[in-house]
Design a protein around this motif. Sequence first.
Motif, PDB file in Angstrom:
ATOM      1  N   ARG A 116       0.833  -1.206   0.000  1.00 57.56           N
ATOM      2  CA  ARG A 116       0.000   0.000   0.000  1.00 57.56           C
ATOM      3  C   ARG A 116       0.871   1.261   0.000  1.00 57.56           C
ATOM      4  O   ARG A 116       0.560   2.248  -0.673  1.00 57.56           O
ATOM      5  CB  ARG A 116      -0.915  -0.030   1.224  1.00 57.56           C
ATOM      6  CG  ARG A 116      -1.923   1.093   1.279  1.00 57.56           C
ATOM      7  CD  ARG A 116      -3.070   0.775   2.225  1.00 57.56           C
ATOM      8  NE  ARG A 116      -2.614   0.222   3.488  1.00 57.56           N
ATOM      9  CZ  ARG A 116      -2.822  -1.045   3.865  1.00 57.56           C
ATOM     10  NH1 ARG A 116      -3.453  -1.887   3.075  1.00 57.56           N
ATOM     11  NH2 ARG A 116      -2.395  -1.468   5.039  1.00 57.56           N
ATOM     12  N   TYR A 117       1.948   1.214   0.758  1.00 58.92           N
ATOM     13  CA  TYR A 117       2.881   2.344   0.831  1.00 58.92           C
ATOM     14  C   TYR A 117       3.474   2.649  -0.541  1.00 58.92           C
ATOM     15  O   TYR A 117       3.479   3.800  -1.004  1.00 58.92           O
ATOM     16  CB  TYR A 117       3.974   1.984   1.836  1.00 58.92           C
ATOM     17  CG  TYR A 117       5.052   3.009   2.032  1.00 58.92           C
ATOM     18  CD1 TYR A 117       4.757   4.329   2.339  1.00 58.92           C
ATOM     19  CD2 TYR A 117       6.396   2.639   1.948  1.00 58.92           C
ATOM     20  CE1 TYR A 117       5.759   5.260   2.549  1.00 58.92           C
ATOM     21  CE2 TYR A 117       7.402   3.564   2.153  1.00 58.92           C
ATOM     22  CZ  TYR A 117       7.082   4.871   2.454  1.00 58.92           C
ATOM     23  OH  TYR A 117       8.078   5.786   2.668  1.00 58.92           O
ATOM     24  N   ALA A 118       3.959   1.594  -1.213  1.00 59.34           N
ATOM     25  CA  ALA A 118       4.533   1.778  -2.547  1.00 59.34           C
ATOM     26  C   ALA A 118       3.465   2.215  -3.544  1.00 59.34           C
ATOM     27  O   ALA A 118       3.701   3.097  -4.385  1.00 59.34           O
ATOM     28  CB  ALA A 118       5.191   0.480  -3.006  1.00 59.34           C
ATOM     29  N   ARG A 123       0.968   6.090  -7.241  1.00 62.60           N
ATOM     30  CA  ARG A 123      -0.265   6.781  -7.653  1.00 62.60           C
ATOM     31  C   ARG A 123      -0.075   8.292  -7.642  1.00 62.60           C
ATOM     32  O   ARG A 123      -0.435   8.992  -8.599  1.00 62.60           O
ATOM     33  CB  ARG A 123      -1.402   6.392  -6.713  1.00 62.60           C
ATOM     34  CG  ARG A 123      -2.756   7.003  -7.066  1.00 62.60           C
ATOM     35  CD  ARG A 123      -3.679   6.971  -5.867  1.00 62.60           C
ATOM     36  NE  ARG A 123      -3.178   7.843  -4.798  1.00 62.60           N
ATOM     37  CZ  ARG A 123      -3.600   7.777  -3.534  1.00 62.60           C
ATOM     38  NH1 ARG A 123      -4.487   6.862  -3.174  1.00 62.60           N
ATOM     39  NH2 ARG A 123      -3.117   8.614  -2.635  1.00 62.60           N
ATOM     40  N   ASP A 124       0.504   8.800  -6.560  1.00 65.68           N
ATOM     41  CA  ASP A 124       0.650  10.249  -6.422  1.00 65.68           C
ATOM     42  C   ASP A 124       1.675  10.818  -7.393  1.00 65.68           C
ATOM     43  O   ASP A 124       1.475  11.899  -7.955  1.00 65.68           O
ATOM     44  CB  ASP A 124       1.056  10.597  -4.984  1.00 65.68           C
ATOM     45  CG  ASP A 124      -0.061  10.308  -3.986  1.00 65.68           C
ATOM     46  OD1 ASP A 124      -1.198  10.038  -4.434  1.00 65.68           O
ATOM     47  OD2 ASP A 124       0.206  10.349  -2.771  1.00 65.68           O
ATOM     48  N   THR A 125       2.780  10.112  -7.588  1.00 62.96           N
ATOM     49  CA  THR A 125       3.840  10.650  -8.449  1.00 62.96           C
ATOM     50  C   THR A 125       3.514  10.514  -9.928  1.00 62.96           C
ATOM     51  O   THR A 125       3.975  11.320 -10.740  1.00 62.96           O
ATOM     52  CB  THR A 125       5.179   9.949  -8.164  1.00 62.96           C
ATOM     53  OG1 THR A 125       5.012   8.531  -8.309  1.00 62.96           O
ATOM     54  CG2 THR A 125       5.668  10.268  -6.767  1.00 62.96           C
ATOM     55  N   GLN A 126       2.714   9.517 -10.286  1.00 61.34           N
ATOM     56  CA  GLN A 126       2.375   9.323 -11.694  1.00 61.34           C
ATOM     57  C   GLN A 126       1.009   9.893 -12.054  1.00 61.34           C
ATOM     58  O   GLN A 126       0.571   9.792 -13.198  1.00 61.34           O
ATOM     59  CB  GLN A 126       2.426   7.830 -12.046  1.00 61.34           C
ATOM     60  CG  GLN A 126       3.821   7.233 -11.929  1.00 61.34           C
ATOM     61  CD  GLN A 126       3.903   5.806 -12.447  1.00 61.34           C
ATOM     62  OE1 GLN A 126       2.996   5.319 -13.128  1.00 61.34           O
ATOM     63  NE2 GLN A 126       5.002   5.132 -12.146  1.00 61.34           N
ATOM     64  N   GLY A 127       0.334  10.480 -11.072  1.00 60.96           N
ATOM     65  CA  GLY A 127      -0.955  11.109 -11.335  1.00 60.96           C
ATOM     66  C   GLY A 127      -2.041  10.126 -11.732  1.00 60.96           C
ATOM     67  O   GLY A 127      -2.917  10.461 -12.544  1.00 60.96           O
ATOM     68  N   LEU A 128      -1.998   8.937 -11.161  1.00 60.40           N
ATOM     69  CA  LEU A 128      -2.993   7.918 -11.489  1.00 60.40           C
ATOM     70  C   LEU A 128      -4.180   8.013 -10.542  1.00 60.40           C
ATOM     71  O   LEU A 128      -4.060   8.474  -9.407  1.00 60.40           O
ATOM     72  CB  LEU A 128      -2.363   6.522 -11.392  1.00 60.40           C
ATOM     73  CG  LEU A 128      -1.169   6.260 -12.321  1.00 60.40           C
ATOM     74  CD1 LEU A 128      -0.527   4.927 -11.983  1.00 60.40           C
ATOM     75  CD2 LEU A 128      -1.607   6.291 -13.782  1.00 60.40           C
ATOM     76  N   VAL A 131      -4.090   2.780  -7.801  1.00 58.41           N
ATOM     77  CA  VAL A 131      -3.077   1.734  -7.969  1.00 58.41           C
ATOM     78  C   VAL A 131      -3.440   0.604  -7.011  1.00 58.41           C
ATOM     79  O   VAL A 131      -3.452   0.792  -5.794  1.00 58.41           O
ATOM     80  CB  VAL A 131      -1.657   2.257  -7.673  1.00 58.41           C
ATOM     81  CG1 VAL A 131      -0.652   1.105  -7.707  1.00 58.41           C
ATOM     82  CG2 VAL A 131      -1.259   3.333  -8.680  1.00 58.41           C
ATOM     83  N   SER A 132      -3.748  -0.556  -7.550  1.00 60.14           N
ATOM     84  CA  SER A 132      -4.167  -1.688  -6.726  1.00 60.14           C
ATOM     85  C   SER A 132      -2.959  -2.492  -6.245  1.00 60.14           C
ATOM     86  O   SER A 132      -1.828  -2.283  -6.695  1.00 60.14           O
ATOM     87  CB  SER A 132      -5.090  -2.607  -7.530  1.00 60.14           C
ATOM     88  OG  SER A 132      -4.356  -3.257  -8.565  1.00 60.14           O
ATOM     89  N   GLU A 133      -3.229  -3.426  -5.340  1.00 58.41           N
ATOM     90  CA  GLU A 133      -2.154  -4.310  -4.875  1.00 58.41           C
ATOM     91  C   GLU A 133      -1.561  -5.087  -6.042  1.00 58.41           C
ATOM     92  O   GLU A 133      -0.342  -5.242  -6.145  1.00 58.41           O
ATOM     93  CB  GLU A 133      -2.681  -5.288  -3.820  1.00 58.41           C
ATOM     94  CG  GLU A 133      -2.755  -4.724  -2.423  1.00 58.41           C
ATOM     95  CD  GLU A 133      -2.792  -5.813  -1.355  1.00 58.41           C
ATOM     96  OE1 GLU A 133      -3.048  -6.991  -1.698  1.00 58.41           O
ATOM     97  OE2 GLU A 133      -2.550  -5.482  -0.184  1.00 58.41           O
TER      98      GLU A 133
END
Length: 222
Positions: A116-118, A123-128, A131-133
Motif C-alpha cells: 500500500r505504501y509503494a 499513484r501520487d507521483t504518476q498522477g494515477l 493503484v491496486s495491490e
Amino acid sequence: MSTKPGTVQYHRDESRPNALRIGVHLYAWLVADLLDRLKPNWMGYSSADPDDLEQRTYARMGTSEVSTTLERFDEGFSIQSRMADALRSGIDLSTAPELLADYACERTNDLHDSIRYAGTFIRDTQGLEKVSEMDVVRLIYSTDPMKGIEELRGFKAPITRAMIQRWDDWPEQIRLAGDPVEAFRSLATFEASFEEFEAKVRELARAVEEEIQLRMDIARGK
C-alpha cells in the motif's frame, strides 16, 4: 501521500518482541525434549562436597527439592529428566500456536502495508486515479522498466490474488494447530512459500523510502 515514510519499518520493529517470545518458547521446549532423550553414559567424580553440588544443581533448576527416594548413583542418571520437568514447568506451550499465528499475521499485515505504501507513492507521483495491490505486484515482477502501471495490467505475474489470500488465511491454520510442533511446521511451510515474495516487496518499499528521502533532500537544497 497518506502513508508516512518509516511506517513500514515501524511495523517490522513492532513484530520483533513476538518473534522473540516465540523463539524462547520453542527453544525451551526443544531443550526439555533433548534432556529427556539424551541420557548420560558416563560418570564423573569431584572432590567437592557431593551434597553441595547436588543442592546447587537443583537450585539452578529453580527447585530446592532434592530427591531422597533414590540412591545417589541412580539420581545422577535421572537428573536430566528432572531438569526437563523443571524447565517445562516454567513454560506455557499452550500459547505457542497463538504466538506463531500472531507472528505470521504480522508478517502478512506488514506485506500489505508495504504494498500500500509503494502503491500510494506510485499513484501520487504518476498522477494515477488508483493503484491496486496487483498493480504493485505486476510492477515488482516486470522485466521491462519502461512500462508504466497501466501498460502492465495485462501482464501475468507469478504471484496471484489467490496466493496472497492463502497467505492471509494461513495464520488461522497455525492458530488451530493441535500442538506446538505442528504449529511450527505450519509456520515453516508458510515461510518457505512466502519469504521470496516478502523480500521483493520489502525491497520495493525501501526503494520508495529512499526516493522520498532524495526528493526531500533536493527540496531542502541538499
